[in-house]
Design an enzyme around this catalytic site. Structure first.
Site, PDB file in Angstrom:
ATOM      1  N   HIS A 242     -26.440 -35.690  -8.230  1.00 41.27           N
ATOM      2  CA  HIS A 242     -25.212 -35.465  -9.002  1.00 41.27           C
ATOM      3  C   HIS A 242     -25.520 -35.062 -10.435  1.00 41.27           C
ATOM      4  O   HIS A 242     -24.669 -34.470 -11.109  1.00 41.27           O
ATOM      5  CB  HIS A 242     -24.354 -36.726  -8.979  1.00 41.27           C
ATOM      6  N   ARG A 245     -24.893 -31.541 -11.754  1.00 44.94           N
ATOM      7  CA  ARG A 245     -23.553 -31.249 -12.289  1.00 44.94           C
ATOM      8  C   ARG A 245     -23.509 -31.571 -13.783  1.00 44.94           C
ATOM      9  O   ARG A 245     -23.003 -30.783 -14.583  1.00 44.94           O
ATOM     10  CB  ARG A 245     -22.521 -32.069 -11.514  1.00 44.94           C
ATOM     11  N   HIS A 276     -12.137 -30.861 -13.044  1.00 44.17           N
ATOM     12  CA  HIS A 276     -11.627 -32.100 -13.614  1.00 44.17           C
ATOM     13  C   HIS A 276     -10.098 -32.062 -13.659  1.00 44.17           C
ATOM     14  O   HIS A 276      -9.500 -31.017 -13.909  1.00 44.17           O
ATOM     15  CB  HIS A 276     -12.159 -32.311 -15.031  1.00 44.17           C
TER      16      HIS A 276
END
Length: 308
Positions: A242, A245, A276
């Site tokens: 992750h 990102r 988001h």
């Protein structure tokens, strides 16, 4: 089907009606319901929830806490129907701070991961993981979003990827850099030759022509980190998948600051690209790298000296 399995189906249906995808919840809570049925449990108890969440015993406390958190949501639902069901208290499994300091990958480290992926057994598997690493690094997609991509989500004429039904139920389009486009086209030609009749519509294929599974991807990436000989930048910050990102977001912000862009005006664009729900969630990346904080402070200082 046991009563708890039926109540689980109702719980999942309610949560999905509220906009939550619940894919991992369905799998894990289904395993929890199987566990309770195997132990002939009629009412959920904290003891059984804790026993299931902390298996296997050599697991990561953060994973235990995540499993127990999913159970807790289901338990709240059950308790509202019948007080005999217990709701495990919050914080039952200590697992450190909520925010893990991200490992910010350098270009050299990303290249090392791609080389390590190229050494995986079977040509299609190697090419798939090389493409996955490159896509995550170049777009900042969530891992689950990359896995869910279908072949039809790639528009070669527009050089755009469409990420559908994301974490917040929205879709977004991601224009790719020409180098990323070339790499993706090369991968698609190779996978079409190695797997001409796949059993899945997925963009990224396993050796058997199936869609990648999140657990297998996490495990493979962990081994790639070791083979690439990457080291944590901080004791509590092991390189995670992750973090690609995070690295994309921080690199984008750094480029904007260095080039004198109006970061305040540009931030909503990055927020949209990352998927988001609100730009405020993107502000967190400002604290992820000391260099970003220093550049932001310099920009503020210059503005105060020349407020025009």
């Amino acid at each position: 089907m046991s009563p708890l399995h039926r109540q689980l189906e109702e719980y999942l249906a309610i949560r999905r009606a509220m906009g939550f995808k619940m894919e991992r919840h369905e799998k894990l809570l289904g395993q929890f319901a199987d566990y309770l049925a195997a132990h002939a449990v009629q009412a959920l108890t904290t003891e059984h929830a804790l026993a299931w969440a902390t298996s296997p015993h050599q697991g990561d406390p953060r994973w235990w806490a995540a499993r127990l958190s999913m159970v807790r949501g289901f338990a709240v639902h059950l308790h509202a129907l019948d007080p005999a069901h217990q709701v495990p208290p919050r914080g039952l499994i200590p697992h450190g701070p909520r925010r893990t300091v991200p490992h910010l990958y350098t270009d050299r480290e990303i290249a090392a991961l791609v080389r390590a992926a190229g050494a995986l057994s079977f040509p299609l598997r190697a090419a798939t993981y090389q493409t996955l690493v490159r896509l995550l690094a170049a777009t900042g997609m969530r891992v689950g979003e990359a896995i869910r991509l279908d072949r039809a989500d790639w528009d070669a004429d527009l050089e755009v990827l469409t990420v559908r039904d994301t974490k917040f139920g929205k879709s977004r389009q991601l224009p790719l850099h020409p180098t990323s486009t070339t790499g993706l086209q090369d991968y698609l030609r190779l996978r079409d030759r190695l797997s001409p009749s796949p059993s899945s519509s997925a963009l990224l294929l396993s050796t058997r022509g199936h869609r990648l599974r999140y657990e297998r991807v996490w495990d493979t990436f962990h081994r790639l980190v070791g083979q690439a000989e990457l080291t944590p930048t901080a004791p509590a910050s092991p390189p995670r998948i992750h973090d690609l990102r995070h690295s994309f977001a921080v690199a984008t912000l750094l480029d904007w600051y260095r080039n004198g862009a109006d970061v305040q005006a540009m931030l909503p664009r990055l927020s949209t690209y990352l998927g988001h729900a609100d730009p405020k969630h993107t502000y967190w990346y400002l604290s992820a790298a000391p260099e970003l904080l220093a550049l932001a402070a310099d920009r503020l200082d210059a503005h105060q000296k020349d407020p025009r």
